[in-house]
Design a protein around this motif. Structure first.
Motif, PDB file in Angstrom:
ATOM      1  N   GLU A 112       0.834  -1.190   0.000  1.00 18.96           N
ATOM      2  CA  GLU A 112       0.000   0.000   0.000  1.00 18.96           C
ATOM      3  C   GLU A 112       0.877   1.251   0.000  1.00 18.96           C
ATOM      4  O   GLU A 112       1.783   1.380   0.823  1.00 18.96           O
ATOM      5  CB  GLU A 112      -0.912   0.026   1.231  1.00 18.96           C
ATOM      6  N   THR A 114       2.305   4.925   0.692  1.00 13.16           N
ATOM      7  CA  THR A 114       2.233   5.778   1.881  1.00 13.16           C
ATOM      8  C   THR A 114       1.507   7.080   1.533  1.00 13.16           C
ATOM      9  O   THR A 114       1.364   7.438   0.361  1.00 13.16           O
ATOM     10  CB  THR A 114       3.636   6.118   2.405  1.00 13.16           C
ATOM     11  N   ASP A 115       1.070   7.775   2.565  1.00  7.16           N
ATOM     12  CA  ASP A 115       0.405   9.060   2.350  1.00  7.16           C
ATOM     13  C   ASP A 115       1.328  10.051   1.650  1.00  7.16           C
ATOM     14  O   ASP A 115       0.883  10.839   0.816  1.00  7.16           O
ATOM     15  CB  ASP A 115      -0.070   9.645   3.692  1.00  7.16           C
ATOM     16  N   ASP A 116       2.607  10.015   2.007  1.00 11.15           N
ATOM     17  CA  ASP A 116       3.570  10.926   1.375  1.00 11.15           C
ATOM     18  C   ASP A 116       3.711  10.642  -0.117  1.00 11.15           C
ATOM     19  O   ASP A 116       3.797  11.570  -0.935  1.00 11.15           O
ATOM     20  CB  ASP A 116       4.943  10.799   2.054  1.00 11.15           C
ATOM     21  N   GLU A 117       3.746   9.356  -0.499  1.00 10.94           N
ATOM     22  CA  GLU A 117       3.846   8.984  -1.915  1.00 10.94           C
ATOM     23  C   GLU A 117       2.613   9.447  -2.683  1.00 10.94           C
ATOM     24  O   GLU A 117       2.722   9.968  -3.805  1.00 10.94           O
ATOM     25  CB  GLU A 117       4.007   7.466  -2.047  1.00 10.94           C
TER      26      GLU A 117
END
Length: 348
Positions: A112, A114-117
Motif C-alpha cells: 500500500e 504511503t500518504d507521502d507517496e
C-alpha cells in the motif's frame, strides 16, 4: 559425333562439368520463384497505369523511406521480443512447474502506498487530474502507484530470466540514408571542424521538443568538440505562440543572449504568451529598444519561414526532427538512440 560423345562421357572432368550444370539448373529453378516474389511481385502502387515501388520512394522522398525502414526494424524487433518473452516464460514455467502466466505474478503483492507517496503524485499531476481534490483522486493515485510496482517487479523478473537465458537479436540493420542539410549560419554550438554535425528542427512550444532538450544537453556534454549542434526554427502552425517565441529568440542573437533565451523559452514551453516571452528576453538583458525594433522586422520572420521551407523540402513534418550527419532521426528519442548513431559516425 559418336566418337566425340564417347570421349566426352569417359572424361572425368566432363562428368564433373555435367554435375555442376545439373546443380546450377536445380538451384536456378529453386531461386527463380523467390527472385520473382522479391523483385517482380514486390509491394507497389500503380498510378495512371505506371508502377511505383519502394525504390521510387527512396529516390524521391528519402526521409519517408528512412522512416519506413526504422519503423519496419522496430516492428520486427518488437515482434521477436514478444515471441522471445513468451518462450522465456515457457522455459521458466517448465522449471518451476507453474503456468507461464504465473512467472511474473507468483509471490508478488503490491504494498500500500504511503500518504507521502500519494501526496507527491497528486502535487506533481494536479493539472492532469481535472481539479479533483486529493481525497477524490486518492483511489486513482493508489492504483497508479501499485501499477508502477507491478511494472518494476516485471522488469526485475525479466532481467533475472535473461541473465540465465540470454536474448540476442540478429536483425539486419537498415540501409543508412543521408540527406543534405544546410546550416545557413543558424545558431550553433561546437566547432565547425567537428566530425559530427547535428541539425535540429524544433519548436519552443512543442512539449516533445522540450523533453528532448535533456538528451541534447547530455550528448553535448559527452561529445563536446566532437559535435557541432545547429538549431533551426520550425514553429508548428497549430502552436499559436510559437512563431513569436522564435522571433524573440532570433532577436537575442546579436547581443549574445540567444542560448540563454533559448533555454528559458523551453523551460516555459507551456506559457509562451507575448508578455511572458518579452519578460524572458528582458531578464536575459537584451536591449529593449533594439529588441522592439527587431521583433517588428519582417526579415526576421522571413528567415524563420525559410527554415521551415528547408525542413519541409527534406521531409520534416513534425518536431523535434534531427539530422546527424544527414541521417534522419524523428522525435524525442532516448539518449541511446542518438548515441548509437554518433558512435558509428565517429568510427567511419
Amino acid at each position: 559425333m559418336e566418337t566425340n560423345f564417347k570421349n566426352w562421357s569417359e572424361n572425368p572432368l566432363s562428368r564433373i562439368t555435367l554435375g555442376i550444370l545439373v546443380v546450377l539448373i536445380l538451384l536456378l529453378g529453386l531461386s527463380l520463384p523467390s527472385f520473382y516474389r522479391e523483385y517482380i511481385k514486390q509491394d507497389a502502387v500503380y498510378i495512371g497505369g505506371k508502377k511505383y515501388d519502394l525504390r521510387d520512394v527512396k529516390d524521391t522522398s528519402p526521409i519517408a523511406f528512412s522512416k519506413f525502414q526504422t519503423e519496419y526494424k522496430n516492428l520486427i524487433k518488437n515482434t521477436l521480443g514478444e515471441f522471445a518473452q513468451d518462450k522465456l516464460f515457457e522455459l521458466v514455467a517448465k522449471e518451476k512447474n507453474i503456468q507461464p502466466s504465473e512467472v511474473v505474478t507468483q509471490g508478488f503483492v503490491a504494498h500500500e502506498p504511503t500518504d507521502d507517496e500519494i501526496e507527491e503524485v497528486y502535487n506533481n499531476n494536479k493539472a492532469q487530474l481535472g481539479g479533483m481534490s486529493l481525497q477524490q483522486a486518492r483511489d486513482k493515485i493508489v492504483g497508479f502507484l501499485k501499477s508502477q510496482q507491478e511494472q518494476e517487479h516485471s522488469r526485475n523478473v525479466y532481467r533475472e530470466i535473461v541473465t540465465k537465458y540470454p536474448v540476442e537479436f540478429a536483425i539486419k540493420e537498415p540501409e543508412v540514408i543521408r540527406v543534405s542539410i544546410e546550416t545557413k549560419n543558424n545558431p550553433n554550438i561546437g566547432s565547425e571542424s567537428a566530425k559530427i554535425t547535428i541539425v535540429e528542427f524544433s519548436d519552443f512550444e512543442c512539449p516533445f521538443c522540450k523533453r528532448s532538450q535533456d538528451v541534447n544537453r547530455k550528448l553535448r556534454e559527452k561529445y563536446k568538440d566532437q559535435i557541432r549542434w545547429v538549431f533551426r526554427d520550425f514553429p508548428l502552425p497549430f502552436h499559436p505562440d510559437a512563431m513569436y517565441a522564435h522571433i524573440a529568440a532570433n532577436c537575442s542573437i546579436k547581443e549574445g543572449k540567444y542560448w540563454e533565451v533559448f533555454n528559458q523559452l523551453f523551460e516555459n514551453s507551456g506559457n509562451l504568451s507575448k508578455s511572458n516571452v518579452d519578460a524572458i528576453v528582458a531578464k536575459a538583458g537584451v536591449n529593449g529598444s533594439t529588441y522592439n525594433s527587431c521583433v517588428n522586422d519582417p526579415n526576421v520572420k522571413a528567415e524563420i519561414e525559410a527554415d521551415i521551407k528547408d525542413g519541409q523540402k527534406v521531409g520534416v513534418s513534425g518536431t523535434p526532427a534531427f539530422f546527424i550527419n544527414g541521417i534522419f532521426v524523428s522525435g524525442a528519442l532516448p539518449f541511446e538512440n542518438f548515441d548509437e548513431i554518433i558512435q558509428n559516425e565517429l568510427k567511419n
